[in-house]
Design a protein around this motif. Structure first.
Motif, mmCIF file in Angstrom:
data_model
loop_
_atom_site.group_PDB
_atom_site.id
_atom_site.type_symbol
_atom_site.label_atom_id
_atom_site.label_comp_id
_atom_site.label_asym_id
_atom_site.label_seq_id
_atom_site.Cartn_x
_atom_site.Cartn_y
_atom_site.Cartn_z
ATOM 1 N N LEU B 30 0.830 -1.207 0.000
ATOM 2 C CA LEU B 30 0.000 0.000 0.000
ATOM 3 C C LEU B 30 0.863 1.255 0.000
ATOM 4 N N CYS B 67 -8.769 -2.812 -1.221
ATOM 5 C CA CYS B 67 -8.267 -2.019 -0.110
ATOM 6 C C CYS B 67 -7.796 -0.663 -0.609
ATOM 7 N N LEU B 71 -9.250 2.966 0.464
ATOM 8 C CA LEU B 71 -8.387 4.004 1.045
ATOM 9 C C LEU B 71 -8.574 5.323 0.319
ATOM 10 N N LYS B 74 -11.442 7.036 1.445
ATOM 11 C CA LYS B 74 -11.339 7.316 2.883
ATOM 12 C C LYS B 74 -12.299 6.466 3.720
ATOM 13 N N TYR B 76 -11.969 3.874 5.870
ATOM 14 C CA TYR B 76 -10.866 3.143 6.503
ATOM 15 C C TYR B 76 -11.285 1.798 7.092
ATOM 16 N N ALA B 79 -11.422 -0.529 4.211
ATOM 17 C CA ALA B 79 -10.052 -0.826 3.768
ATOM 18 C C ALA B 79 -9.422 -1.849 4.703
ATOM 19 N N TYR B 80 -9.671 -1.634 5.984
ATOM 20 C CA TYR B 80 -9.098 -2.551 6.968
ATOM 21 C C TYR B 80 -9.620 -3.970 6.780
ATOM 22 N N GLN B 83 -7.944 -5.544 3.825
ATOM 23 C CA GLN B 83 -6.547 -5.892 4.082
ATOM 24 C C GLN B 83 -6.469 -7.156 4.948
ATOM 25 N N ASP B 113 1.181 -3.466 6.378
ATOM 26 C CA ASP B 113 0.074 -2.657 5.876
ATOM 27 C C ASP B 113 -1.175 -2.856 6.714
ATOM 28 N N VAL B 117 -3.142 0.169 8.436
ATOM 29 C CA VAL B 117 -4.541 0.463 8.121
ATOM 30 C C VAL B 117 -5.393 0.336 9.376
ATOM 31 N N LYS B 120 -5.087 3.392 11.376
ATOM 32 C CA LYS B 120 -5.849 4.482 10.764
ATOM 33 C C LYS B 120 -7.337 4.311 11.071
ATOM 34 N N ALA B 121 -7.837 3.069 10.936
ATOM 35 C CA ALA B 121 -9.252 2.804 11.187
ATOM 36 C C ALA B 121 -9.579 3.065 12.645
#
Lengths: 366, 393
Positions: B30, B67, B71, B74, B76, B79-80, B83, B113, B117, B120-121
């Motif tokens: 990523l 993913c 991202l 946005k 998250y 995306a998580y 991933q 990654d 992620v 971030k989440a």
């Protein structure tokens, strides 16, 4: 994602439907099998309370009609700790064993139903006081009647659970300062109530957690990370300062500060006293190391909160020190200190808790 | 020059067939330039990839691109979860490849990654309380199990070489969600591993940094000192930020063991918070220590070194008593003189009894050579080396 998980969790939650202290099935079974405890026989007939039952293979405990909802659990705790505890027709250790078992069953019902934290704290707080109270009162009973290790295990289990709930409440709840909550708080202080009310005192439990784990540094890390309004409470600060002094083996300061403790926190500290005294005597055997010089027995009694001069003499001899000058002085020699003997078990008997009954201990605030 | 989706799939597949783990991991990272390629963000990635590429690699590509797409939008949490699926697919690849470990770089990338992620989440989801990171740790553990179980393959080809990388990722997660009790089995697994010297140096440094901090948290200071010193000495000289992090923990531990850092070092790494602390400890200025602790309270607490700083007071006591001793120029010193010094330095309510208690502990710890006479209320110190250097203890 996490919301999804929560809804799944909620979907799985079981709500108890048993409105009695003991499910009917258990009453029938125990009456038939003659498994009624003497404390369940009252002047007005039988009054059974659900007993603890280990979860075993093939047994399904998650049956709604066997589980008591929060209100009934609260009544059960009330009944056990405020009414039954006044019974004087059985030995204290028998009473303790019975209450311990029934409280464990309460905790099991709480776990199976996954009660929310705000309900758990209310049920757990009196249990913690109960374990502290009897942990001190039964300390010198023979192991066949009372097991201090199990008491400590249950105590810590309740404390950790309680604190975990507090952390969850902290993270969800922003401090409410509106006028309604303040008035609400005043109402709950109603002093005209006839029977003592059960409520929860977080500062007390946080203090007990620190003082019941004095050899462990982690409760101090926890204290430092607490939210400001909790951390600033003077009773909790006192516990923290005692733990700090103990970390540096400053026995004089620990015992000086201990005079300000409340009955419950004091009794928890008292259980630690033999360890503290031993560590202190060990350090002193190095510091006052001399074949000629002596430390008066009277001074040791005062420094280390011994009960009597006789006790000081017995314990010093136990650890290998010798008595001199008509038994009025202790001669410390570091080479003679016996570090491999078992720790003495004499306790500080001045604890205020001895003059208190369980219901008094359950209701005071600090 | 943005390549098409088909072209991208082909190059991934080529690297896979060439056993080029490094290049493969770059193409599925990523943090690579291809993430910015608009051609890879089709609305129907799954059907475009499926059948176009060998299984089980297709699944990795699908999860990865989904993913990337999330991202960019946005999203998250979404995306998580993609991933996480990507890591699951990578685990499947690893399990299928017996007696070879060229795919480890792909696993490293997918796991790193995932952690990033998840962080971030976590930051965007309110009230998650570390649950997302906790779940991410479970995925990392599934990789760890595959690697740790690979014990019949030769030392060069074993997937066990990937263990340390995963442990480091897990340690990072556990420190972040404050679940240090979960570190113990991981540490045991690594410490008992015969492959220690084959792990890359960078991973060894990360590992020692975290284990050193854990030891510090458990107040095992000599272990903490040796682990953190290793990390500091071997850490690359250009990794200024990392060296500073290591020093944040190493300095207080060293001070406790009697080594004071130089001003130059503190300036170089911008750690001047320690400067005042050092001078107050050196001077036995107890009031000063309290005010430094108050001033930098949040720094000391967030770094987890507040209690060590509290322990430095013992060193301050020792330094103060040494000053009194030098001033008196006598090897018999009245307890009252020590007591007066303590009171002057800020401990106003210090009693004679407590002063004796403090001295007694210093003697017990070997920081003062001598003994106390209760009757005469005096401390009699050794004529030679009454205050041995702390670093010699």
């Amino acid at each position: 994602m996490s919301n999804n998980d929560n809804s799944v969790e909620n979907g799985l939650t079981i709500h108890g439907t048993c409105m009695e202290l003991c499910p009917t099935e258990e009453v029938t079974l125990r009456m038939k099998e003659k498994l009624v405890h003497v404390l369940e026989v009252t002047s007005s007939g039988h009054k059974l309370v659900k007993s603890f039952c280990r979860s075993a293979a093939n047994s399904n405990l998650a049956v709604p009609r066997m589980l008591r909802p929060f209100g009934v659990l609260s009544d059960t705790v009330h009944y056990l700790l405020l009414e039954l505890s006044n019974r004087t027709d059985v030995k204290m250790s028998v009473l303790y064993d019975f209450l311990d078992d029934r409280l464990r069953a309460v905790r099991q019902d709480m776990t199976i139903q996954r009660l929310p934290p705000e309900q758990c704290v209310i049920l757990l707080e009196p249990m913690i006081r109960f374990y502290v109270y009897y942990g001190y009162r039964l300390y010198n009973h023979p192991i066949s009647e009372y097991d201090p290790v199990l008491n400590r295990k249950h105590l810590l289990e309740c404390i950790k659970w309680f604190l975990n709930c507090c952390d969850k409440l902290d993270s969800t709840q922003t401090v409410q300062c509106d006028i309604n909550t303040i008035i609400g708080n005043f109402n709950s202080l109603d002093i005209c109530k006839t029977s003592p009310e059960l409520y929860y005192d977080r500062i007390l439990i946080e203090s007990l957690y620190i003082l019941s784990n004095l050899d462990d540094i982690h409760p101090l890390h926890r204290y430092l990370a607490l939210p400001g309004h909790v951390k600033k409470a003077s009773a909790l600060k006192l516990a923290y300062y005692i733990a700090l002094a103990n970390m540096n083996n400053n026995y004089v300061r620990v015992l000086k500060l201990s005079k300000h403790l409340c009955p419950l926190t004091f009794s928890v500290l008292s259980l630690y006293l033999p360890t503290l005294q031993r560590k202190a005597l060990h350090a002193m055997s190095h510091a006052y190391n001399s074949k000629h010089l002596v430390v008066p027995v009277e001074v040791l009694k005062q420094w280390l909160a011994f009960n009597t001069l006789e006790e000081v003499r017995a314990i010093c001899i136990h650890y290998g020190m010798s008595l001199v000058r008509e038994k009025d002085g202790i001669c410390f020699e570091k080479a003679k200190f016996k570090n491999n003997v078992e720790q003495h078990r004499q306790l500080c008997f001045q604890a205020k808790i001895l003059q208190l009954k369980l219901d008094e201990v359950l209701s005071y605030t600090i | 020059m943005q390549i098409s989706l088909n072209h991208y799939i082909q190059s991934v597949e080529r690297m896979y067939r060439l056993f080029d783990g490094e290049e493969l991991s770059r193409l599925l990272s990523l943090r690579d330039v291809h993430v910015g390629n608009k051609n890879l963000r089709s609305s129907d990635i799954a059907s475009l990839v499926e059948g176009n590429c060998v299984a089980p690699l297709d699944e990795v590509i699908i999860c990865h691109l989904l993913c990337v797409k999330a991202l960019h939008e946005k999203e998250y949490l979404e995306a998580y979860s993609h991933q996480r699926q990507c890591v699951v697919a990578v685990v499947r690849i690893l399990q299928n490849q017996k007696e070879q470990n060229w795919c480890l770089p792909l696993m490293y990338t997918a796991c790193l990654d995932l952690r990033l992620v998840a962080q971030k989440a976590e930051a965007t989801a309110a009230q998650s309380e570390g649950k997302i990171l906790e779940k991410a740790a479970e995925s990392l553990l599934s990789c760890f199990r595959v690697c740790a179980a690979d014990n019949r393959t030769s030392d060069e080809d074993t997937k066990r070489l990937g263990m340390l990388y995963l442990v480091n990722q897990l340690l990072k997660v556990y420190f972040r969600i404050n679940a240090l009790h979960l570190c113990k089995p991981l540490i045991r697994a690594i410490d008992s591993s015969p492959l220690w010297h084959q792990f890359p140096l960078a991973q060894q440094i990360t590992y020692r940094y975290f284990v050193g901090r854990k030891a510090m948290f458990d107040s095992d200071y000599s272990t903490a000192e040796s682990y953190l010193s290793f990390a500091f000495q071997k850490c690359h000289r250009n990794s200024h930020k990392n060296k500073r992090l290591i020093l944040t923990y190493l300095i207080p531990v060293k001070m406790l063991l009697g080594y004071m850092p130089t001003v130059g070092l503190l300036e170089k790494y911008d750690l001047l918070q320690f400067l005042e602390l050092i001078s107050t400890v050196k001077n036995g200025d107890l009031r000063g220590i309290d005010s430094v602790m108050e001033k930098h309270e949040s720094f000391f607490i967030s770094a987890g070194i507040y209690l060590i700083v509290e322990k430095l007071k013992i060193i301050a006591y020792r330094n103060l008593f040494k000053k009194v001793y030098l001033e008196e120029n006598n090897h018999q010193i009245d307890i009252a003189n020590f007591q007066a010094a303590l009171q002057m330095m800020g401990e106003e309510d210090m009693s004679s009894d407590e002063t004796q208690c403090i001295v007694a502990n210093l003697i017990y710890q070997g920081k003062i050579k001598g003994y106390i006479s209760y009757q005469h209320k005096k401390v009699v110190v050794s004529k030679q080396n009454a205050f041995p250097p702390l670093s010699s203890l």
